[in-house]
Design a protein around this motif. Structure first.
Motif, PDB file in Angstrom:
ATOM      1  N   GLU A 179       0.837  -1.202   0.000  1.00 57.10           N
ATOM      2  CA  GLU A 179       0.000   0.000   0.000  1.00 57.10           C
ATOM      3  C   GLU A 179       0.871   1.252   0.000  1.00 57.10           C
ATOM      4  O   GLU A 179       0.652   2.194  -0.770  1.00 57.10           O
ATOM      5  N   GLU A 180       1.856   1.258   0.886  1.00 59.30           N
ATOM      6  CA  GLU A 180       2.719   2.435   1.016  1.00 59.30           C
ATOM      7  C   GLU A 180       3.574   2.641  -0.222  1.00 59.30           C
ATOM      8  O   GLU A 180       3.851   3.780  -0.615  1.00 59.30           O
ATOM      9  N   ALA A 181       4.001   1.540  -0.850  1.00 64.94           N
ATOM     10  CA  ALA A 181       4.804   1.655  -2.070  1.00 64.94           C
ATOM     11  C   ALA A 181       3.990   2.290  -3.190  1.00 64.94           C
ATOM     12  O   ALA A 181       4.473   3.189  -3.900  1.00 64.94           O
ATOM     13  N   LEU A 182       2.744   1.847  -3.358  1.00 67.31           N
ATOM     14  CA  LEU A 182       1.907   2.415  -4.407  1.00 67.31           C
ATOM     15  C   LEU A 182       1.521   3.857  -4.078  1.00 67.31           C
ATOM     16  O   LEU A 182       1.423   4.701  -4.976  1.00 67.31           O
ATOM     17  N   GLU A 183       1.333   4.143  -2.802  1.00 66.39           N
ATOM     18  CA  GLU A 183       1.061   5.526  -2.403  1.00 66.39           C
ATOM     19  C   GLU A 183       2.252   6.420  -2.742  1.00 66.39           C
ATOM     20  O   GLU A 183       2.086   7.537  -3.263  1.00 66.39           O
ATOM     21  N   SER A 184       3.471   5.943  -2.470  1.00 66.00           N
ATOM     22  CA  SER A 184       4.679   6.709  -2.778  1.00 66.00           C
ATOM     23  C   SER A 184       4.818   6.914  -4.277  1.00 66.00           C
ATOM     24  O   SER A 184       5.166   8.008  -4.751  1.00 66.00           O
ATOM     25  N   TYR A 185       4.545   5.864  -5.031  1.00 69.99           N
ATOM     26  CA  TYR A 185       4.583   5.987  -6.498  1.00 69.99           C
ATOM     27  C   TYR A 185       3.631   7.087  -6.960  1.00 69.99           C
ATOM     28  O   TYR A 185       4.014   7.995  -7.717  1.00 69.99           O
ATOM     29  N   GLY A 186       2.387   7.034  -6.489  1.00 75.30           N
ATOM     30  CA  GLY A 186       1.396   8.014  -6.915  1.00 75.30           C
ATOM     31  C   GLY A 186       1.731   9.423  -6.470  1.00 75.30           C
ATOM     32  O   GLY A 186       1.595  10.388  -7.243  1.00 75.30           O
ATOM     33  N   LEU A 187       2.183   9.563  -5.232  1.00 74.51           N
ATOM     34  CA  LEU A 187       2.508  10.887  -4.700  1.00 74.51           C
ATOM     35  C   LEU A 187       3.614  11.546  -5.521  1.00 74.51           C
ATOM     36  O   LEU A 187       3.501  12.703  -5.943  1.00 74.51           O
ATOM     37  N   ASN A 188       4.692  10.812  -5.746  1.00 67.76           N
ATOM     38  CA  ASN A 188       5.836  11.397  -6.440  1.00 67.76           C
ATOM     39  C   ASN A 188       5.571  11.570  -7.935  1.00 67.76           C
ATOM     40  O   ASN A 188       6.058  12.529  -8.539  1.00 67.76           O
ATOM     41  N   LEU A 189       4.784  10.675  -8.518  1.00 63.59           N
ATOM     42  CA  LEU A 189       4.358  10.876  -9.898  1.00 63.59           C
ATOM     43  C   LEU A 189       3.510  12.140 -10.008  1.00 63.59           C
ATOM     44  O   LEU A 189       3.668  12.938 -10.949  1.00 63.59           O
ATOM     45  N   GLY A 190       2.623  12.347  -9.036  1.00 66.41           N
ATOM     46  CA  GLY A 190       1.777  13.532  -9.053  1.00 66.41           C
ATOM     47  C   GLY A 190       2.564  14.820  -8.933  1.00 66.41           C
ATOM     48  O   GLY A 190       2.254  15.813  -9.603  1.00 66.41           O
ATOM     49  N   ILE A 191       3.589  14.822  -8.088  1.00 66.79           N
ATOM     50  CA  ILE A 191       4.441  16.009  -7.968  1.00 66.79           C
ATOM     51  C   ILE A 191       5.161  16.274  -9.279  1.00 66.79           C
ATOM     52  O   ILE A 191       5.196  17.410  -9.773  1.00 66.79           O
ATOM     53  N   ALA A 192       5.741  15.222  -9.862  1.00 65.44           N
ATOM     54  CA  ALA A 192       6.441  15.380 -11.142  1.00 65.44           C
ATOM     55  C   ALA A 192       5.493  15.884 -12.225  1.00 65.44           C
ATOM     56  O   ALA A 192       5.832  16.777 -13.014  1.00 65.44           O
ATOM     57  N   PHE A 193       4.295  15.337 -12.253  1.00 69.88           N
ATOM     58  CA  PHE A 193       3.293  15.735 -13.239  1.00 69.88           C
ATOM     59  C   PHE A 193       2.984  17.223 -13.144  1.00 69.88           C
ATOM     60  O   PHE A 193       2.964  17.943 -14.147  1.00 69.88           O
ATOM     61  N   GLN A 194       2.779  17.721 -11.918  1.00 68.59           N
ATOM     62  CA  GLN A 194       2.430  19.124 -11.738  1.00 68.59           C
ATOM     63  C   GLN A 194       3.612  20.039 -12.049  1.00 68.59           C
ATOM     64  O   GLN A 194       3.429  21.130 -12.616  1.00 68.59           O
ATOM     65  N   LEU A 195       4.809  19.625 -11.692  1.00 67.21           N
ATOM     66  CA  LEU A 195       5.981  20.440 -12.006  1.00 67.21           C
ATOM     67  C   LEU A 195       6.128  20.622 -13.520  1.00 67.21           C
ATOM     68  O   LEU A 195       6.461  21.708 -13.999  1.00 67.21           O
ATOM     69  N   ILE A 196       5.866  19.562 -14.268  1.00 66.06           N
ATOM     70  CA  ILE A 196       5.938  19.687 -15.724  1.00 66.06           C
ATOM     71  C   ILE A 196       4.811  20.568 -16.238  1.00 66.06           C
ATOM     72  O   ILE A 196       5.002  21.356 -17.183  1.00 66.06           O
ATOM     73  N   ASP A 197       3.624  20.489 -15.636  1.00 68.75           N
ATOM     74  CA  ASP A 197       2.557  21.420 -16.002  1.00 68.75           C
ATOM     75  C   ASP A 197       2.997  22.866 -15.796  1.00 68.75           C
ATOM     76  O   ASP A 197       2.684  23.757 -16.590  1.00 68.75           O
ATOM     77  N   ASP A 198       3.737  23.113 -14.711  1.00 66.59           N
ATOM     78  CA  ASP A 198       4.255  24.459 -14.441  1.00 66.59           C
ATOM     79  C   ASP A 198       5.168  24.923 -15.578  1.00 66.59           C
ATOM     80  O   ASP A 198       5.122  26.084 -15.991  1.00 66.59           O
ATOM     81  N   VAL A 199       6.008  24.011 -16.059  1.00 69.62           N
ATOM     82  CA  VAL A 199       6.916  24.340 -17.153  1.00 69.62           C
ATOM     83  C   VAL A 199       6.138  24.601 -18.439  1.00 69.62           C
ATOM     84  O   VAL A 199       6.407  25.549 -19.173  1.00 69.62           O
ATOM     85  N   LEU A 200       5.142  23.748 -18.711  1.00 72.81           N
ATOM     86  CA  LEU A 200       4.406  23.838 -19.964  1.00 72.81           C
ATOM     87  C   LEU A 200       3.663  25.162 -20.117  1.00 72.81           C
ATOM     88  O   LEU A 200       3.412  25.608 -21.238  1.00 72.81           O
ATOM     89  N   ASP A 201       3.321  25.802 -19.011  1.00 70.69           N
ATOM     90  CA  ASP A 201       2.601  27.070 -19.122  1.00 70.69           C
ATOM     91  C   ASP A 201       3.460  28.144 -19.785  1.00 70.69           C
ATOM     92  O   ASP A 201       2.929  29.147 -20.273  1.00 70.69           O
ATOM     93  N   TYR A 202       4.767  27.919 -19.810  1.00 71.26           N
ATOM     94  CA  TYR A 202       5.678  28.876 -20.440  1.00 71.26           C
ATOM     95  C   TYR A 202       6.325  28.277 -21.688  1.00 71.26           C
ATOM     96  O   TYR A 202       7.380  28.713 -22.127  1.00 71.26           O
ATOM     97  N   SER A 203       5.673  27.255 -22.268  1.00 72.59           N
ATOM     98  CA  SER A 203       6.258  26.534 -23.394  1.00 72.59           C
ATOM     99  C   SER A 203       5.319  26.550 -24.590  1.00 72.59           C
ATOM    100  O   SER A 203       4.099  26.445 -24.445  1.00 72.59           O
ATOM    101  N   ALA A 204       5.886  26.624 -25.780  1.00 69.30           N
ATOM    102  CA  ALA A 204       5.090  26.547 -27.005  1.00 69.30           C
ATOM    103  C   ALA A 204       4.418  25.187 -27.139  1.00 69.30           C
ATOM    104  O   ALA A 204       3.475  25.022 -27.899  1.00 69.30           O
ATOM    105  N   LYS A 205       4.902  24.198 -26.376  1.00 69.99           N
ATOM    106  CA  LYS A 205       4.300  22.864 -26.415  1.00 69.99           C
ATOM    107  C   LYS A 205       2.841  22.900 -25.988  1.00 69.99           C
ATOM    108  O   LYS A 205       2.064  22.006 -26.307  1.00 69.99           O
ATOM    109  N   GLN A 206       2.427  23.948 -25.259  1.00 70.57           N
ATOM    110  CA  GLN A 206       1.044  24.080 -24.831  1.00 70.57           C
ATOM    111  C   GLN A 206       0.094  24.007 -26.013  1.00 70.57           C
ATOM    112  O   GLN A 206      -1.002  23.445 -25.907  1.00 70.57           O
ATOM    113  N   ALA A 207       0.465  24.585 -27.125  1.00 66.51           N
ATOM    114  CA  ALA A 207      -0.412  24.589 -28.290  1.00 66.51           C
ATOM    115  C   ALA A 207      -0.694  23.168 -28.763  1.00 66.51           C
ATOM    116  O   ALA A 207      -1.805  22.844 -29.186  1.00 66.51           O
TER     117      ALA A 207
END
Length: 339
Positions: A208-236
Motif C-alpha cells: 500500500e505504502e509503495a503504491l502511495e509513494s509511487y502516486g505521490l511522487n508521480l503527481g508532484i512530477a506531473f504538476q511540475l511539468i505542467d508548471d513548465v508547460l505554461d511557459y512553453s510553445a508545447k502548450q499549443a
C-alpha cells in the motif's frame, strides 16, 4: 476515446506513451466510463448536462487508470476497483469545476470551461454533487480503509486549494511552500488513487505504502511539468494557451526560481506582473527570457525527474510484469511532455 499519441521530443527520441498502460486496462476502463455515465444521472437535467461537459472534454483519465493499473499490479481479481476508479474521477472532476470558478478560468482543455458556459453557481453546485456521488461509491464499496484514504485525500485537496489562495500573487513564496501546495492539490489524489489498488487486493501495508509513494511522487512530477508547460510553445500541441498562469499571477516553481536568482530590477518586474497584475503584451515574452536566463525551467524539469526517480524506485518491490513496466513508462511520459 482518444487518450494520448506518441510524439518525438526535440532530440528525435520517441517519447514514452500513456497508451500502453491504457491498453492493459482497456476493458476495465470501459466499465469505469460506463459507471461514470450511469452515476452522473440525475432528474435535475442541468447536473448531467454540466458534468457531462467537463467529463467529455477529452481528459486522459490518468487518475482512474492508475487505480486500475495499481489493482492489476497488486493482483486484484474482483471488480471493486471499477467503482473506486469512477469515484477517483468524480473527485478529480469536482475539483476542476471548483478550480475554474476560483481561478475565473474561461477555458478547460482548450474548450469553454463549465463556469463560462453555465455560470459559477451551477459549476460549484454540480462539483458538490460529484463529491457526494464519490462518497456514495466509497460507502457502497464498504471498506473503512478505502473510505479513510479517499476522504482524507478530498480534505487534503481542499486544504491545498486554500493554501494556494494564501500564497497567490506572493513572489516571496518559498519552494517548500509551493511544493506543499502541489502535494495537496495534485499529488494527494494520485497517491490515494494508487494506494486503493493495493487495498482492494488485500495486499500488505508495505505494498500500500509503495503504491502511495509511487502516486505521490508521480503527481508532484506531473504538476511540475505542467508548471513548465505554461511557459512553453508545447502548450499549443496540448490544446492549451501559453501563459495562463502568468496572466493570473500564479506563483509556480519556474517563477519562484527565476525570482530568487534574479537581480533587484528583475524582481521588481515579477512583483509588477504577478503581485500587481500590471502586465503589457511584451511581459510574457520577457518572463520566459528571464526563466531561460536563470535556468528556472530546466531546474524545474530536473526536480520533476528527481520525483520521477522516487516514483520509479517505489515500484521496485513488485515483480516485473507488463503492467509494472507500463507504470514506469508513464513516469517518463509525464516528464517527456516538457520536450
Amino acid at each position: 476515446m482518444a487518450i494520448v499519441v506518441n510524439f518525438e521530443d526535440e532530440r528525435g527520441r520517441k517519447a514514452k506513451s500513456f497508451d500502453a498502460l491504457v491498453a492493459l486496462v482497456k476493458d476495465d476502463l470501459e466499465k469505469v466510463n460506463r459507471a461514470i455515465v450511469d452515476r452522473m444521472h440525475s432528474p435535475v437535467e442541468l447536473i448531467p448536462q454540466l458534468a457531462g461537459h467537463i467529463i467529455a472534454a477529452g481528459g486522459k483519465r490518468l487518475r482512474p487508470v492508475l487505480t486500475l493499473a495499481s489493482a492489476k499490479l497488486a493482483g486484484h481479481t474482483g471488480d471493486r476497483h471499477i467503482k473506486l476508479a469512477a469515484c477517483v474521477e468524480f473527485i478529480h472532476t469536482a475539483t476542476l469545476l471548483h478550480d475554474d470558478v476560483v481561478d475565473e478560468s474561461d477555458l478547460r482543455r482548450g474548450q469553454a470551461s463549465a463556469n463560462a458556459l453555465f455560470g459559477n453557481k451551477p459549476s460549484v453546485l454540480v462539483g458538490d454533487f460529484l463529491f457526494s456521488r464519490s462518497f456514495e461509491l466509497m460507502v457502497e464499496d464498504g471498506s473503512l480503509s478505502v473510505l479513510a484514504i479517499l476522504s482524507r485525500a478530498s480534505s487534503v485537496i481542499a486544504e491545498g486549494e486554500v493554501l494556494q489562495l494564501i500564497t497567490a500573487n506572493d513572489t516571496e513564496t518559498s519552494e517548500d511552500s509551493y511544493l506543499e501546495v502541489i502535494r495537496s492539490k495534485t499529488a494527494a489524489l494520485f497517491a490515494a488513487a494508487c494506494r486503493i489498488g493495493a487495498v482492494v487486493a488485500d495486499r500488505p501495508k508495505v505494498e500500500e505504502e509503495a503504491l502511495e509513494s509511487y502516486g505521490l511522487n508521480l503527481g508532484i512530477a506531473f504538476q511540475l511539468i505542467d508548471d513548465v508547460l505554461d511557459y512553453s510553445a508545447k502548450q499549443a500541441v496540448l490544446g492549451k494557451t501559453v501563459g495562463d498562469d502568468f496572466r493570473e499571477g500564479k506563483i509556480t516553481l519556474p517563477v519562484i526560481l527565476a525570482f530568487r536568482r534574479g537581480d533587484e530590477e528583475e524582481r521588481a518586474f515579477w512583483r509588477r506582473c504577478l503581485e500587481d497584475l500590471e502586465q503589457t503584451d511584451e511581459d510574457l515574452g520577457r518572463a520566459i527570457k528571464l526563466m531561460e536566463k536563470h535556468g528556472s525551467l530546466a531546474a524545474t524539469i530536473a526536480r520533476a525527474r528527481h520525483y520521477g526517480e522516487i516514483a520509479r524506485d517505489a515500484l521496485g518491490i513488485f515483480p516485473d510484469s507488463p503492467v509494472k513496466q507500463a507504470m514506469i513508462d508513464v513516469i517518463d511520459f509525464c516528464i517527456d511532455r516538457a520536450y
